[in-house]
Design a protein around this motif. Structure first.
Motif, PDB file in Angstrom:
ATOM      1  N   HIS A   1       0.864  -1.183   0.000  1.00 43.58           N
ATOM      2  CA  HIS A   1       0.000   0.000   0.000  1.00 43.58           C
ATOM      3  C   HIS A   1       0.902   1.235   0.000  1.00 43.58           C
ATOM      4  O   HIS A   1       1.681   1.449   0.924  1.00 43.58           O
ATOM      5  CB  HIS A   1      -0.906  -0.002   1.233  1.00 43.58           C
ATOM      6  CG  HIS A   1      -1.826   1.176   1.261  1.00 43.58           C
ATOM      7  ND1 HIS A   1      -2.998   1.223   0.535  1.00 43.58           N
ATOM      8  CD2 HIS A   1      -1.715   2.377   1.874  1.00 43.58           C
ATOM      9  CE1 HIS A   1      -3.573   2.391   0.715  1.00 43.58           C
ATOM     10  NE2 HIS A   1      -2.824   3.121   1.523  1.00 43.58           N
TER      11      HIS A   1
ATOM     12  N   ASP B   1       1.203   5.424  -0.199  1.00 42.90           N
ATOM     13  CA  ASP B   1       0.438   6.681  -0.096  1.00 42.90           C
ATOM     14  C   ASP B   1       1.375   7.869   0.104  1.00 42.90           C
ATOM     15  O   ASP B   1       2.592   7.732  -0.085  1.00 42.90           O
ATOM     16  CB  ASP B   1      -0.649   6.592   0.991  1.00 42.90           C
ATOM     17  CG  ASP B   1      -0.109   6.136   2.315  1.00 42.90           C
ATOM     18  OD1 ASP B   1       1.102   6.318   2.540  1.00 42.90           O
ATOM     19  OD2 ASP B   1      -0.880   5.589   3.110  1.00 42.90           O
ATOM     20  N   GLU B   2       0.795   8.987   0.464  1.00 43.23           N
ATOM     21  CA  GLU B   2       1.547  10.256   0.642  1.00 43.23           C
ATOM     22  C   GLU B   2       2.475  10.499  -0.545  1.00 43.23           C
ATOM     23  O   GLU B   2       3.686  10.648  -0.396  1.00 43.23           O
ATOM     24  CB  GLU B   2       2.351  10.227   1.940  1.00 43.23           C
ATOM     25  CG  GLU B   2       1.479  10.252   3.177  1.00 43.23           C
ATOM     26  CD  GLU B   2       2.312  10.345   4.444  1.00 43.23           C
ATOM     27  OE1 GLU B   2       3.436  10.874   4.396  1.00 43.23           O
ATOM     28  OE2 GLU B   2       1.807   9.873   5.478  1.00 43.23           O
TER      29      GLU B   2
ATOM     30  N   CYS C   1       6.865   8.127  -2.476  1.00 43.89           N
ATOM     31  CA  CYS C   1       5.682   7.661  -1.741  1.00 43.89           C
ATOM     32  C   CYS C   1       6.114   7.074  -0.410  1.00 43.89           C
ATOM     33  O   CYS C   1       7.290   6.834  -0.169  1.00 43.89           O
ATOM     34  CB  CYS C   1       4.975   6.536  -2.481  1.00 43.89           C
ATOM     35  SG  CYS C   1       4.862   6.725  -4.212  1.00 43.89           S
TER      36      CYS C   1
ATOM     37  N   TRP D   1       5.648   3.762   1.967  1.00 41.61           N
ATOM     38  CA  TRP D   1       5.197   2.385   2.154  1.00 41.61           C
ATOM     39  C   TRP D   1       5.331   2.151   3.664  1.00 41.61           C
ATOM     40  O   TRP D   1       6.427   1.888   4.150  1.00 41.61           O
ATOM     41  CB  TRP D   1       6.088   1.459   1.342  1.00 41.61           C
ATOM     42  CG  TRP D   1       5.825   0.000   1.541  1.00 41.61           C
ATOM     43  CD1 TRP D   1       4.619  -0.611   1.717  1.00 41.61           C
ATOM     44  CD2 TRP D   1       6.808  -1.041   1.597  1.00 41.61           C
ATOM     45  NE1 TRP D   1       4.780  -1.959   1.876  1.00 41.61           N
ATOM     46  CE2 TRP D   1       6.105  -2.259   1.808  1.00 41.61           C
ATOM     47  CE3 TRP D   1       8.199  -1.085   1.478  1.00 41.61           C
ATOM     48  CZ2 TRP D   1       6.758  -3.486   1.912  1.00 41.61           C
ATOM     49  CZ3 TRP D   1       8.846  -2.303   1.577  1.00 41.61           C
ATOM     50  CH2 TRP D   1       8.120  -3.485   1.790  1.00 41.61           C
TER      51      TRP D   1
ATOM     52  N   ARG E   1      -2.376   7.637  -8.065  1.00 45.45           N
ATOM     53  CA  ARG E   1      -2.846   8.058  -6.746  1.00 45.45           C
ATOM     54  C   ARG E   1      -2.585   6.954  -5.727  1.00 45.45           C
ATOM     55  O   ARG E   1      -2.294   5.819  -6.125  1.00 45.45           O
ATOM     56  CB  ARG E   1      -4.330   8.427  -6.806  1.00 45.45           C
ATOM     57  CG  ARG E   1      -5.191   7.353  -7.339  1.00 45.45           C
ATOM     58  CD  ARG E   1      -6.622   7.800  -7.604  1.00 45.45           C
ATOM     59  NE  ARG E   1      -7.399   6.635  -7.943  1.00 45.45           N
ATOM     60  CZ  ARG E   1      -7.324   5.986  -9.097  1.00 45.45           C
ATOM     61  NH1 ARG E   1      -6.534   6.431 -10.051  1.00 45.45           N
ATOM     62  NH2 ARG E   1      -8.026   4.907  -9.304  1.00 45.45           N
ATOM     63  N   PRO E   2      -2.671   7.285  -4.428  1.00 43.39           N
ATOM     64  CA  PRO E   2      -2.397   6.275  -3.414  1.00 43.39           C
ATOM     65  C   PRO E   2      -3.274   5.046  -3.591  1.00 43.39           C
ATOM     66  O   PRO E   2      -4.404   5.147  -4.055  1.00 43.39           O
ATOM     67  CB  PRO E   2      -2.751   6.992  -2.101  1.00 43.39           C
ATOM     68  CG  PRO E   2      -2.574   8.427  -2.405  1.00 43.39           C
ATOM     69  CD  PRO E   2      -2.985   8.603  -3.838  1.00 43.39           C
ATOM     70  N   GLY E   3      -2.755   3.897  -3.230  1.00 47.16           N
ATOM     71  CA  GLY E   3      -3.532   2.663  -3.354  1.00 47.16           C
ATOM     72  C   GLY E   3      -2.639   1.446  -3.251  1.00 47.16           C
ATOM     73  O   GLY E   3      -1.528   1.515  -2.730  1.00 47.16           O
TER      74      GLY E   3
END
Ligand SMILES: Nc1ncnc2c1ncn2[C@@H]1O[C@H](COP(=O)(O)OP(=O)(O)OP(=O)(O)O)[C@@H](O)[C@H]1O
Length: 357
Positions: free
Chosen positions: A237, A239-240, A250, A252, A266-268
């Protein structure tokens, strides 16, 4: 949940037999087409009568051939969500949703409909006619209707296979949230190991009508991906996301990783193939790969012709954070002296990630 089963069903040229005890709340049923997954599910739901055996759910007998007990489907407290949501076409979304709940005695209604509607994000659909819904919306309404009937177990029969790739991965986080928040036991039937990894902890494996394995979903992923040509898929996953021009920085967990910038990124959830990870004894001086993570080897395991290396990756403070599996050839294991407790550096490209949803 306690589900105890020993059932046999004979068709003309096919026999389905499954005997297992299940306590895990989120379990999968995995197997190729024609292996008997739906037959098993239909027996559980009361849509198909076994020739032999018994089914007990939380100590309650749903079926017992010898005792001549066979509860009808509506008395089993077993909900079913099919591949294609079977909604009542002449009713609005709202009436579909409350159909099962309205038939329950008031004291058995323990799910808050408003909260469920919010989690499933179907509040704006309530007054719509079901014929105007998209595939994903129909599945969410079908799941909502099943949950509101407060079953002790929900069976999901390939609930995502009618949805296209993107939609499938959009609905998975909602399903995860629903089952976590409402704590409802479920059996998730699928021939997609990736879906099962995201939705379940344990899995029953069916082959040619027989239950051949009952094991942790992660364990199945390691052996199947390892022996199959595709390699083990790590699920991460991210994000940021911070825009650095052609790259995205990003998170993790607390570990920063680099990802190539793609349109609409995008985050995911992202996948990273274990065969796309290189291991180094020391930090390489220079490399075109944008990700270099200090890791500790936790365990190794053999696949057909590679070795899976379980790694614990450290964040910038040096604390053990996330797990990753790299698949490398046995010669590299020897040359790098890959052993539990040893330190290595995992290196992978910013372009090695594949977006899931
Ligand atoms: N009512 C029936 N009469 C005769 N044979 C049946 C019946 N229902 C299922 N079968 C047979 O049982 C076998 C298993 O079917 P089942 O639908 O349970 O498999 P499955 O694993 O769910 O497959 P899929 O992933 O394609 O849905 C198949 O060979 C099927 O033809």
């Amino acid at each position: 949940m306690l589900l105890e089963i020993d059932v046999t069903k004979n068709f003309q040229d096919f026999t389905c037999h499954a005997a297992f005890t299940l306590e895990t709340k989120q379990c999968g049923v995995f197997g190729p087409s024609g292996s008997g997954k739906s037959t098993l599910m239909h027996m559980l739901a009361g849509l198909l009568e076994p020739d032999k055996g018994f089914i007990r759910l939380n100590g309650r007998t749903l079926f017992d051939r010898e005792q001549k007990i066979s509860l009808p489907p509506d008395q089993r407290r077993v909900g079913v969500v099919f591949q294609h949501a079977h909604l009542f076409p002449h009713m609005s979304v709202q009436r579909n949703l409350f159909y099962g709940m309205n038939r329950l005695p008031k004291e058995e209604r323990h799910i808050d409909p408003a909260h469920l509607i919010e989690v499933l994000q179907i509040d704006k659909l309530l007054n719509r006619n079901v014929s105007k819904l998209s595939g994903g919306e129909r599945q969410r309404v079908a799941l909502g209707r099943t949950i509101l009937a407060c079953p002790q177990l929900i069976l999901l029969d390939e609930p995502l296979s009618g949805l296209d790739g993107m939609l499938k991965y959009q609905i998975i986080p909602q399903l995860q949230q629903v089952f976590a928040e409402f704590s409802i036991p479920m059996l998730f039937i699928s021939h997609s190991l990736q879906e099962l990894r995201m939705m379940t902890e344990e899995v029953l494996v069916m082959q040619k009508g027989q239950l051949v394995q009952q094991l942790a979903t992660e364990e199945l992923a390691r052996t199947s991906f390892g022996t199959g040509g595709q390699g083990y898929t790590n699920l991460l996953h991210l994000d940021e996301m911070e825009d650095l021009g052609k790259l995205l920085r990003c998170r993790w967990g607390s570990i920063p990783v680099m990802l190539v910038k793609a349109p609409d990124q995008r985050p995911g959830e992202f996948s990273l193939n274990g065969r796309d990870i290189l291991l180094f004894k020391k930090h390489p001086e220079a490399s075109s790969a944008r990700n270099m993570l200090s890791c500790t080897v936790r365990r190794t395991y053999e696949t057909d012709w590679l070795v899976g290396v379980e790694l614990e990756c450290q964040d910038s403070q040096g604390s053990q954070e996330q797990n990753l599996i790299a698949e490398i050839v046995p010669q590299s294991v020897e040359e790098l002296n890959i052993q539990p407790g040893n330190e290595v550096v995992a290196v992978f490209k910013a372009s090695a990630f594949r977006r899931l949803y």
